[in-house]
Scaffold this motif. Structure first.
Motif, PDB file in Angstrom:
ATOM      1  N   LEU A  82     -42.263  78.117  42.492  1.00 54.12           N
ATOM      2  CA  LEU A  82     -42.936  78.666  41.025  1.00 54.12           C
ATOM      3  C   LEU A  82     -43.819  79.770  41.391  1.00 54.12           C
ATOM      4  O   LEU A  82     -43.762  80.658  40.504  1.00 54.12           O
ATOM      5  CB  LEU A  82     -43.314  77.556  40.531  1.00 54.12           C
ATOM      6  CG  LEU A  82     -42.233  76.355  39.941  1.00 54.12           C
ATOM      7  CD1 LEU A  82     -43.234  74.959  39.590  1.00 54.12           C
ATOM      8  CD2 LEU A  82     -41.542  76.567  39.015  1.00 54.12           C
ATOM      9  N   VAL A  87     -35.288  73.903  40.021  1.00 55.97           N
ATOM     10  CA  VAL A  87     -36.570  74.345  39.108  1.00 55.97           C
ATOM     11  C   VAL A  87     -36.193  74.532  37.664  1.00 55.97           C
ATOM     12  O   VAL A  87     -36.972  74.163  36.674  1.00 55.97           O
ATOM     13  CB  VAL A  87     -36.715  75.883  39.656  1.00 55.97           C
ATOM     14  CG1 VAL A  87     -37.907  76.854  38.609  1.00 55.97           C
ATOM     15  CG2 VAL A  87     -37.374  76.060  40.973  1.00 55.97           C
ATOM     16  N   HIS A  93     -40.322  78.645  35.328  1.00 53.88           N
ATOM     17  CA  HIS A  93     -39.545  78.038  34.890  1.00 53.88           C
ATOM     18  C   HIS A  93     -38.652  78.692  33.821  1.00 53.88           C
ATOM     19  O   HIS A  93     -37.490  78.864  33.941  1.00 53.88           O
ATOM     20  CB  HIS A  93     -39.934  76.628  34.178  1.00 53.88           C
ATOM     21  CG  HIS A  93     -40.737  75.603  34.991  1.00 53.88           C
ATOM     22  ND1 HIS A  93     -41.893  75.561  35.261  1.00 53.88           N
ATOM     23  CD2 HIS A  93     -40.068  74.708  36.028  1.00 53.88           C
ATOM     24  CE1 HIS A  93     -42.110  74.639  36.124  1.00 53.88           C
ATOM     25  NE2 HIS A  93     -40.995  73.948  36.466  1.00 53.88           N
TER      26      HIS A  93
END
Length: 200
Positions: A21, A62, A97
């Motif tokens: 991320l 993810v 995301h």
């Protein structure tokens, strides 16, 4: 950057996801490298492959996590307009995301976890569309949903790409979107001109 450390086995997956991320937020998903992630997370080079098999598997995880968080955010909104606000705030709060979720070419699209999370989010979006006046009149609710999705997704995408810095400024992007959506919905709620005594 995550400092070098030793993770317990149960933390490895979360450590790699967290590093992914961070990397996506900094450079986008296309620049993602498993070797770089291992270095960022302070784990062995084999750890990312052990948990996700390959880069596609990692990005799929993810996206699945993102859709789950997205569905949770949408579920808290009472109507379609507020779901749009939640949509924008989700994108602003989870930019990594969001960058991956809508890129099917990067994902293992038949992954059960991804499919389940995506279905939850889709159900929440459809629930908002079901309350539209057009849907109640039997009009094409699917097209209404696409229109609403396009508005929220377009705003969120422009926001994340830095194209709304001037109009949004330091304000909450969700509040800016609420005002925009309210303006459009108020004007489009009933396309017929108001009835006057002369026309009745």
């Amino acid at each position: 950057m995550t400092s070098e450390r030793t993770y317990h086995h149960g933390d490895l997956r979360r450590a790699v996801l967290g590093a992914a991320l961070d990397a996506i937020e900094q450079a986008g998903p296309d620049a993602l490298s498993l070797r770089d992630l291992a270095r960022r997370a302070g784990v062995s080079h084999a750890a990312p492959s052990h948990h996700f098999k390959d880069r596609t598997g990692l990005l799929t995880a993810v996206a699945a996590e993102g859709f789950g968080l997205f569905a949770d955010a949408l579920a808290q909104a009472p109507d379609l307009q507020e779901r749009g606000v939640a949509y924008v705030r989700f994108a602003a709060g989870h930019p990594a995301h969001f960058q991956v979720m809508f890129r099917p070419e990067l994902l293992r699209t038949d992954d059960p976890g991804l499919l389940a999370a995506k279905e939850r989010a889709t159900d929440e979006l459809r629930a908002g569309v079901g309350g539209l006046p057009g849907a109640a009149r039997g009009e094409d609710a699917r097209l209404a949903g696409i229109a609403a999705w396009s508005l929220a997704h377009g705003f969120a995408t422009l926001l994340l790409s830095g194209n709304l810095e001037d109009p949004v400024g330091g304000r909450d992007p969700g509040e800016v979107f609420r005002g925009l959506a309210g303006l459009l919905f108020d004007r489009s709620a009933d396309p017929r001109p108001p009835t006057t005594p002369e026309s009745s």
